[in-house]
Design an enzyme around this catalytic site. Structure first.
Site, PDB file in Angstrom:
ATOM      1  N   ARG A 217       0.848  -1.201   0.000  1.00  0.00           N
ATOM      2  CA  ARG A 217       0.000   0.000   0.000  1.00  0.00           C
ATOM      3  C   ARG A 217       0.878   1.244   0.000  1.00  0.00           C
ATOM      4  O   ARG A 217       1.733   1.386   0.875  1.00  0.00           O
ATOM      5  CB  ARG A 217      -0.873   0.038   1.255  1.00  0.00           C
TER       6      ARG A 217
ATOM      7  N   GLU B 206       0.920   4.032   1.252  1.00  0.00           N
ATOM      8  CA  GLU B 206       0.403   4.916   2.302  1.00  0.00           C
ATOM      9  C   GLU B 206       1.238   6.186   2.303  1.00  0.00           C
ATOM     10  O   GLU B 206       2.454   6.135   2.378  1.00  0.00           O
ATOM     11  CB  GLU B 206       0.495   4.248   3.673  1.00  0.00           C
TER      12      GLU B 206
ATOM     13  N   ARG C 249       1.063   2.697  12.721  1.00  0.00           N
ATOM     14  CA  ARG C 249       0.332   1.453  12.420  1.00  0.00           C
ATOM     15  C   ARG C 249       0.206   1.147  10.932  1.00  0.00           C
ATOM     16  O   ARG C 249      -0.506   0.217  10.545  1.00  0.00           O
ATOM     17  CB  ARG C 249      -1.041   1.486  13.090  1.00  0.00           C
ATOM     18  N   HIS C 250       0.876   1.939  10.099  1.00  0.00           N
ATOM     19  CA  HIS C 250       0.869   1.664   8.659  1.00  0.00           C
ATOM     20  C   HIS C 250       2.272   1.399   8.146  1.00  0.00           C
ATOM     21  O   HIS C 250       3.204   2.118   8.502  1.00  0.00           O
ATOM     22  CB  HIS C 250       0.308   2.862   7.869  1.00  0.00           C
TER      23      HIS C 250
ATOM     24  N   GLU D 194      -7.463  -0.803  14.082  1.00  0.00           N
ATOM     25  CA  GLU D 194      -8.243  -1.701  13.226  1.00  0.00           C
ATOM     26  C   GLU D 194      -7.402  -2.936  12.938  1.00  0.00           C
ATOM     27  O   GLU D 194      -6.314  -2.842  12.383  1.00  0.00           O
ATOM     28  CB  GLU D 194      -8.606  -0.999  11.903  1.00  0.00           C
TER      29      GLU D 194
ATOM     30  N   SER E   5     -10.818  -6.171   8.406  1.00  0.00           N
ATOM     31  CA  SER E   5     -12.038  -5.729   7.726  1.00  0.00           C
ATOM     32  C   SER E   5     -12.558  -6.902   6.928  1.00  0.00           C
ATOM     33  O   SER E   5     -11.769  -7.661   6.364  1.00  0.00           O
ATOM     34  CB  SER E   5     -11.744  -4.596   6.739  1.00  0.00           C
TER      35      SER E   5
ATOM     36  N   ARG F   3      -0.506  -5.932  12.787  1.00  0.00           N
ATOM     37  CA  ARG F   3      -1.320  -5.234  13.804  1.00  0.00           C
ATOM     38  C   ARG F   3      -1.691  -6.186  14.938  1.00  0.00           C
ATOM     39  O   ARG F   3      -1.666  -5.807  16.102  1.00  0.00           O
ATOM     40  CB  ARG F   3      -2.576  -4.659  13.163  1.00  0.00           C
TER      41      ARG F   3
END
Ligand code: ATP
Ligand code: MG
Length: 437
Positions: free
Chosen positions: A221, A223, A229-230, A360, A363, A411
């Site tokens: 990703r 980001e 947290r990324h 999170e 998902s 995570r």
């Protein structure tokens, strides 16, 4: 200094197996050199291996000069093989030490080291990541990766017991799965291609053949932001199952996460102690709140959001204060969920997030299995169905109803270890500023 060969020596014991009962026995140990203390007449060396550590003790008077000169040459973090006798000793850590009769220096570490792997002298995160191979020798780092391994093996075992098949899908892809913005383009011969953001579309297709699949693999990703947290390369545990709905896979997710906590608590007590982390296994079933309830709770606390917005970080923080622990947020607006998400009525989706506090973890949801509906959702999200032709084909062959989720292993490891920065739980993290080592 001439290095020695391993030759025909093999380790007879790991350091944690050196116990009083072995008193008088000859052993061969292998590992890396920790603290060295020279008190003039006596020399102590702590030998570390993956199981722990043991003290090596040599008195100048009683030790062969050849051994003494090797001991004198050893530097911290050098790798060494030591043959010697186990001796009970009141002063020694754990009441036992090894008196060397022969030493093989396998490799010498240079001095000074860029950081202190004993952790006594603290180094900042950047210095540690620059010398990550060495940094990973710290007992805290070893504890983190043992816990990560324990959690992953538990999760694998559970999924396999539920008849999930482990698969590997391509990481070089032609189109976006989530949103185009976070894609990394790569040059692929004459074409442009991308690094995969998620195995989503492939795993959905695979439910048609294998019914239940899972993949543990990298997601990429782009980001923009530097957050704790990324990362730009993360590890996702993805599952997808035919003939299931969001509710069914939430139960699987809950069981997975519960088992990961439980097995770490039961099998990694030492590691948790090293990390000074008290782990509380969340109670099943995890609470479920709807998106609407979350918004109402937040507005009571003065955090007002527009219906249809994703929860921004400050709202997640506030919600964590109100709910706490592991909880699901369900019934999200369709607008914040990806195009393949199954609608629930006009505006909602049959989708969920699993939170742990403000983090999170996962998902997921029920997915669309009708081509017509999928095309409609793509258009609503501003995607061009023509770019997805090779994927859409699969919806013409009776793809079953299915559901799944993506759970971030990094995570989850943060929660299990108490790490506050995701970089601590990833071997060689990739972020905006770092692609080496
Ligand atoms: P977030 O809102 O926290 O950025 P997301 O909703 O974009 O995450 P999903 O697409 O839902 O992420 O991916 C599923 C899971 O993968 C996330 O819940 C998270 O655990 C993990 N994940 C996603 N992106 C990253 C990332 N950049 N770094 C680490 N883990 C990630
Ligand atoms: Mg998400």
């Amino acid at each position: 200094m001439q290095l020695d060969d391993l030759g025909n020596w093999r380790r007879t014991h790991k350091s944690n197996e050196i116990r009083e009962e072995l008193d008088g026995q000859e052993v061969i140990l292998m590992g890396r050199v920790g603290d060295i203390r020279d008190l003039g007449g006596i020399k102590f060396l702590i030998l570390h291996d993956i199981s722990g550590s043991v003290q090596i003790t040599a008195t100048r008077k009683k030790t062969d000069p050849k051994i003494l000169s090797k001991l004198d040459a050893l530097t911290q973090e050098s790798s060494v093989a030591i043959k010697g006798k186990v001796v009970r000793g009141k002063q020694a850590p754990r009441g036992v030490e090894v008196v060397p009769s022969e030493i093989r220096i396998l490799n010498l570490a240079s001095t000074p080291l860029p950081l202190d792997p004993s952790g006594k002298v603290k180094a900042n995160l950047d210095t540690r990541l620059d010398a990550r191979g060495l940094d990973l020798r710290r007992s805290e780092a070893i504890a983190i990766f043992k816990i990560r391994n324990q959690a992953l093996q538990t999760i694998r075992e559970y999924l396999i017991s539920q008849e999930f098949i482990e698969v590997q899908t391509p990481k070089i892809v032609a189109t976006a799965t989530e949103s185009g913005a976070a894609l990394f383009p790569i040059s692929y011969f004459e074409k442009e291609a991308f690094l995969s953001q998620s195995p989503q579309l492939y795993k959905e297709v695979l439910t048609g053949a294998f019914e239940r699949v899972f993949e543990v693999g990298p997601i990429f990703r782009a980001e923009e932001h530097d957050t704790p947290r990324h990362l730009n390369e993360a590890t996702s545990i993805d599952i997808e199952a035919a003939y299931m709905t969001a509710d069914d896979v939430m139960k699987i997710l809950e069981e997975l996460v519960w088992r990961a906590f439980d097995s770490v608590k039961r099998n990694c007590a030492e590691e948790l102690k090293v990390l000074n982390h008290h782990l509380e296994t969340p109670k099943k079933p995890f609470p479920r709140i709807t998106y609407d309830e979350a918004l109402a709770k937040l507005s009571q606390e003065g955090v007002v959001l527009n219906w249809g917005d994703d929860l921004p970080t400050p709202a997640e923080k506030k919600l964590a204060e109100i709910v706490g622990g592991a909880f699901f947020i369900v019934d999200w607006p369709l607008t914040v969920k990806p195009f393949y998400t199954m609608p629930k009525g006009d505006k909602l989706s049959d989708a969920f997030d699993l939170m742990y506090g403000e983090l999170e973890l996962a998902s997921g949801g029920s997915r669309i299995h009708s081509e017509e509906m999928l095309i409609k959702q793509m258009k609503e999200k501003g995607l061009n169905p023509e770019n997805f032709e090779s994927h859409l084909l699969n919806y013409r062959y009776g793809l079953p109803p299915h559901a799944g989720f993506g759970l971030g292993l990094d995570r989850l490891t943060m929660v299990l270890t108490g790490a506050e920065n995701i970089r601590e739980v990833v071997l060689f993290p990739r972020d905006r500023k770092r692609i080496t080592p």
